[in-house]
Design a protein around this motif. Structure first.
Motif, mmCIF file in Angstrom:
data_model
loop_
_atom_site.group_PDB
_atom_site.id
_atom_site.type_symbol
_atom_site.label_atom_id
_atom_site.label_comp_id
_atom_site.label_asym_id
_atom_site.label_seq_id
_atom_site.Cartn_x
_atom_site.Cartn_y
_atom_site.Cartn_z
ATOM 1 N N UNK A 145 0.820 -1.206 0.000
ATOM 2 C CA UNK A 145 0.000 0.000 0.000
ATOM 3 C C UNK A 145 0.851 1.250 0.000
ATOM 4 N N UNK A 146 1.938 1.231 0.809
ATOM 5 C CA UNK A 146 2.822 2.366 0.855
ATOM 6 C C UNK A 146 3.537 2.560 -0.464
ATOM 7 N N UNK A 147 3.998 1.482 -1.070
ATOM 8 C CA UNK A 147 4.714 1.561 -2.336
ATOM 9 C C UNK A 147 3.807 2.101 -3.422
ATOM 10 N N UNK A 148 2.538 1.680 -3.391
ATOM 11 C CA UNK A 148 1.600 2.144 -4.411
ATOM 12 C C UNK A 148 1.383 3.639 -4.304
ATOM 13 N N UNK A 149 1.333 4.143 -3.043
ATOM 14 C CA UNK A 149 1.131 5.567 -2.851
ATOM 15 C C UNK A 149 2.308 6.366 -3.384
ATOM 16 N N UNK A 150 3.515 5.818 -3.190
ATOM 17 C CA UNK A 150 4.703 6.511 -3.622
ATOM 18 C C UNK A 150 4.820 6.562 -5.138
ATOM 19 N N UNK A 151 4.317 5.578 -5.841
ATOM 20 C CA UNK A 151 4.511 5.502 -7.281
ATOM 21 C C UNK A 151 3.312 5.993 -8.061
ATOM 22 N N UNK A 152 2.197 6.282 -7.405
ATOM 23 C CA UNK A 152 1.003 6.705 -8.111
ATOM 24 C C UNK A 152 1.135 8.168 -8.515
ATOM 25 N N UNK A 153 1.200 8.444 -9.806
ATOM 26 C CA UNK A 153 1.277 9.805 -10.307
ATOM 27 C C UNK A 153 0.278 9.990 -11.428
ATOM 28 N N UNK A 154 -0.112 11.231 -11.638
ATOM 29 C CA UNK A 154 -1.048 11.532 -12.712
ATOM 30 C C UNK A 154 -0.334 11.424 -14.057
ATOM 31 N N UNK A 155 -1.053 11.063 -15.122
ATOM 32 C CA UNK A 155 -0.446 11.035 -16.461
ATOM 33 C C UNK A 155 0.066 12.417 -16.836
ATOM 34 N N UNK A 156 1.067 12.459 -17.703
ATOM 35 C CA UNK A 156 1.686 13.721 -18.076
ATOM 36 C C UNK A 156 0.744 14.614 -18.875
ATOM 37 N N UNK A 157 -0.008 14.035 -19.806
ATOM 38 C CA UNK A 157 -0.850 14.836 -20.704
ATOM 39 C C UNK A 157 -1.848 15.720 -19.952
ATOM 40 N N UNK A 158 -2.618 15.188 -18.987
ATOM 41 C CA UNK A 158 -3.552 16.063 -18.256
ATOM 42 C C UNK A 158 -2.849 17.162 -17.469
ATOM 43 N N UNK A 159 -1.657 16.871 -16.968
ATOM 44 C CA UNK A 159 -0.903 17.881 -16.225
ATOM 45 C C UNK A 159 -0.489 19.017 -17.158
ATOM 46 N N UNK A 160 -0.032 18.671 -18.356
ATOM 47 C CA UNK A 160 0.355 19.689 -19.336
ATOM 48 C C UNK A 160 -0.847 20.532 -19.737
ATOM 49 N N UNK A 161 -1.978 19.884 -19.986
ATOM 50 C CA UNK A 161 -3.186 20.616 -20.374
ATOM 51 C C UNK A 161 -3.646 21.549 -19.260
ATOM 52 N N UNK A 162 -3.575 21.079 -18.026
ATOM 53 C CA UNK A 162 -3.981 21.913 -16.892
ATOM 54 C C UNK A 162 -3.047 23.119 -16.750
ATOM 55 N N UNK A 163 -1.748 22.890 -16.922
ATOM 56 C CA UNK A 163 -0.785 23.988 -16.828
ATOM 57 C C UNK A 163 -1.034 25.033 -17.912
ATOM 58 N N UNK A 164 -1.278 24.569 -19.138
ATOM 59 C CA UNK A 164 -1.570 25.488 -20.239
ATOM 60 C C UNK A 164 -2.850 26.283 -19.964
ATOM 61 N N UNK A 165 -3.840 25.614 -19.390
ATOM 62 C CA UNK A 165 -5.102 26.292 -19.091
ATOM 63 C C UNK A 165 -4.914 27.349 -18.014
ATOM 64 N N UNK A 166 -4.200 27.008 -16.926
ATOM 65 C CA UNK A 166 -3.966 27.973 -15.852
ATOM 66 C C UNK A 166 -3.171 29.171 -16.353
ATOM 67 N N UNK A 167 -2.342 28.951 -17.367
ATOM 68 C CA UNK A 167 -1.484 30.019 -17.869
ATOM 69 C C UNK A 167 -2.171 30.870 -18.928
ATOM 70 N N UNK A 168 -2.689 30.221 -19.979
ATOM 71 C CA UNK A 168 -3.168 30.953 -21.149
ATOM 72 C C UNK A 168 -4.631 31.375 -21.064
ATOM 73 N N UNK A 169 -5.397 30.767 -20.168
ATOM 74 C CA UNK A 169 -6.803 31.141 -20.044
ATOM 75 C C UNK A 169 -7.032 32.158 -18.935
ATOM 76 N N UNK A 170 -5.949 32.680 -18.404
ATOM 77 C CA UNK A 170 -6.041 33.701 -17.359
ATOM 78 C C UNK A 170 -5.913 35.081 -18.013
#
Length: 223
Positions: free
Chosen positions: A116-141
């Protein structure tokens, strides 16, 4: 050098504020999740907008010299207004705090055990949604265009041939801020999330912006 430092100081005073983009960068830094793409997108976006504003408004000023006076007054008014808003944030009851979600994504795992601990440490969000969110926070402001293209670009134009040094200072401030926030989140988070820290920061920003605004139009009276 003074022009470079002016751009650096102005950009820092504008970019260091509680906002969705800064919260998101801090959150990714605390989670240690795709930090490099996030900070690169934020810094590169600011650089592109600053360069666009500096080039566009610089060309207009050369074509229409009287715009330099308009740019000085518009920049001065904007800076003073920003300073007043920063002062209001500093003295508002309760203050503001920069809070990021998911801080326990890597720290909380230490309290677990086994897979359970190992799973928590390795669980990360996919890169594509993170990039899209960053672009939205930046360019839609909408504020990012006012700050970088109009305000930074307009004030850079008042420096004539040295406007690119001013732009370089502004871009440097953006790079330093986002990389510092993203990679220094583990150390900065505890300070940036306290209302008192932001009161002090906003007070300093308010003073800096008002002084820079007054200084922008002084040559019109002393020249």
């Amino acid at each position: 050098m003074l022009t470079l430092l002016s751009g650096l100081g102005l950009m820092f005073s504008l970019i260091i504020a509680v906002g969705a983009q800064n919260v998101y960068v801090l959150r990714q830094g605390l989670r240690r999740e795709h930090v490099l793409p996030v900070v690169l997108i934020c810094a590169a976006s600011d650089a592109a907008l600053v360069l666009a504003g500096t080039a566009g408004l610089g060309y207009l000023v050369k074509t229409l010299p009287w715009l330099i006076v308009v740019a000085r007054w518009a920049g001065a008014v904007s800076l003073v207004v920003y300073g007043i808003l920063a002062a209001r944030r500093a003295w508002a009851s309760g203050g503001e705090a920069l809070v990021a979600d998911g801080t326990e994504a890597t720290e909380g795992a230490s309290s677990g055990s086994g897979s359970g601990s190992a799973a928590t440490l390795t669980r990360t969000a996919p890169l594509a949604p993170v990039i899209l969110a960053t672009l939205a926070f930046t360019w839609l402001n909408p504020n990012v265009y006012l700050d970088t293209v109009l305000l930074i670009g307009g004030i850079a134009a008042t420096h004539g041939d040295a406007r690119w040094l001013f732009a370089a200072g502004a871009i440097t401030a953006s790079v330093v801020w986002f990389f510092g926030l993203g990679y220094g989140a583990r150390h900065l988070g505890r300070w940036l999330r306290t209302p008192r820290a932001w009161r002090i920061l906003d007070t300093a920003i308010a003073i800096l912006l008002v002084v820079m605004g007054i200084g922008l139009v002084l040559p019109l009276f002393l020249g």
